[in-house]
Design an enzyme around this catalytic site. Sequence first.
Site, short mmCIF file in Angstrom:
data_model
loop_
_atom_site.label_atom_id
_atom_site.label_comp_id
_atom_site.label_asym_id
_atom_site.label_seq_id
_atom_site.Cartn_x
_atom_site.Cartn_y
_atom_site.Cartn_z
N ASP A 21 1.16 -0.85 -0.13
CA ASP A 21 -0.14 0.12 0.33
C ASP A 21 0.70 1.30 -0.25
O ASP A 21 1.96 1.60 0.57
CB ASP A 21 -1.15 -0.12 1.25
CG ASP A 21 -0.17 -0.41 2.96
OD1 ASP A 21 0.59 -1.43 2.85
OD2 ASP A 21 -0.51 0.27 3.30
N GLU A 39 -0.68 -1.41 4.93
CA GLU A 39 0.33 -1.81 6.36
C GLU A 39 -0.62 -0.57 6.84
O GLU A 39 -0.06 -0.99 8.35
CB GLU A 39 1.63 -2.14 6.00
CG GLU A 39 2.54 -2.61 6.93
CD GLU A 39 2.74 -1.17 8.00
OE1 GLU A 39 2.76 -1.11 9.21
OE2 GLU A 39 2.53 0.28 7.25
#
Length: 393
Positions: free
Chosen positions: A80, A138
């Site tokens: 991400d 995350e």
Amino acid sequence: MVNKINELCEKYYSNIVDIRHELHRNPEVGYAEFKTSKLVADTLNNLGIEVQTNVAKTGVIGLIKGKYPGKTILLRADMDALRVNEETDVEFKSQVPGVMHACGHDGHTASLLRAAMILNELKDELHGNVKLMFQPDEEITGGALPMIEERILENPKVDAAIGGHLWGGLKTGTVGVKHGPMMASPDIFNIKVIGKGGHGGVPQNSIDPIPILCQIVNTLQTIVSRKNNPVIPLVISCCHLKAGNLDCHNAIPTEAIVGGTVRTFDEETRLFAEKTIEDIVKGITTCQGATYEYEYIRQFPPLINDNDMTDLATSSIAKVIGDKNVFELKEPSMGGEDFAYLAKNVPATFVFVGIAEDEKNPILHHNSKFAWDDENMKVLCKSLCQIALDYLN
Ligand SMILES: [Zn+2]
Ligand SMILES: [Zn+2]
């Protein structure tokens, strides 16, 4: 085998740099990593690696089966990006306004793909399996736990896990390892003081929540400085405040809000912080005639590295970058990392891979000018490969 890894790492280098640049140009935030996970799955499929997609929405799992039976080691990358507007001048700058790979997760994903290429080429020499974990999100709520809930640690059962983070606080070409506690649990809290709103010129008829909130914020500083044992790490930071209206200068508001984060490494300190914050809020609001709402939200657990896995990682990494370039970090980081969920379930260790030219001048993660050299991915990739080989063989 070290030479073989070096050779293969060079062989796939340009390919992986292209992948990193493509990811960097097209950053996607947590649980929206659609293009990213497609690129990951396509790359693994093209290598003939068994792939599972849509795990915890956008997560991808790859499985490299060694020729010989043995254990299974999991290697993890996060995919991400962040809601940050990129202000670098790299030629592969983000094409998505307001979204940027400002933490290095593009490098983690690309490095793990390169490790997959190398380990897949070496599968006839592997005793056991390598499971590849490409996780969503995350940064915000954490994609590791949902992937565990969707059984990434089973079938085949995972015996150990390794993760790494490109790290702006360490010098390029070096790797920091840490036995035991490495990253904190990043809990959050919200406090609302409820007073009685009224005319700014007649405060005696109100219960003004603003000075009450200010007293609370000041007193919270004394938890770490006066109440906590100084050798036990604890951080409490107030990170946002809100009361009243910017356009209004003559009304006392009814409510005032503060929120922030608590960083700890053990359950006892966590409970101490959670309770002491409330004691302070309760004491100050009660004596001023106000009431309160308090919310303490537990996020990731602390990341505690396994000692044996950390020993193994240290010696494996020394083989690929030299003894003097691997060292034990002096202190844990007060940042959070949801790799902690893997480390709670299986023996695991997490490492920091340096990306700073000069560690006295660290590269700031989550900053709009965050930038690092592609070459650093070689260290991360080689480290992952060597640890996997040494663990299995
Ligand atoms: Zn980050
Ligand atoms: Zn990160």
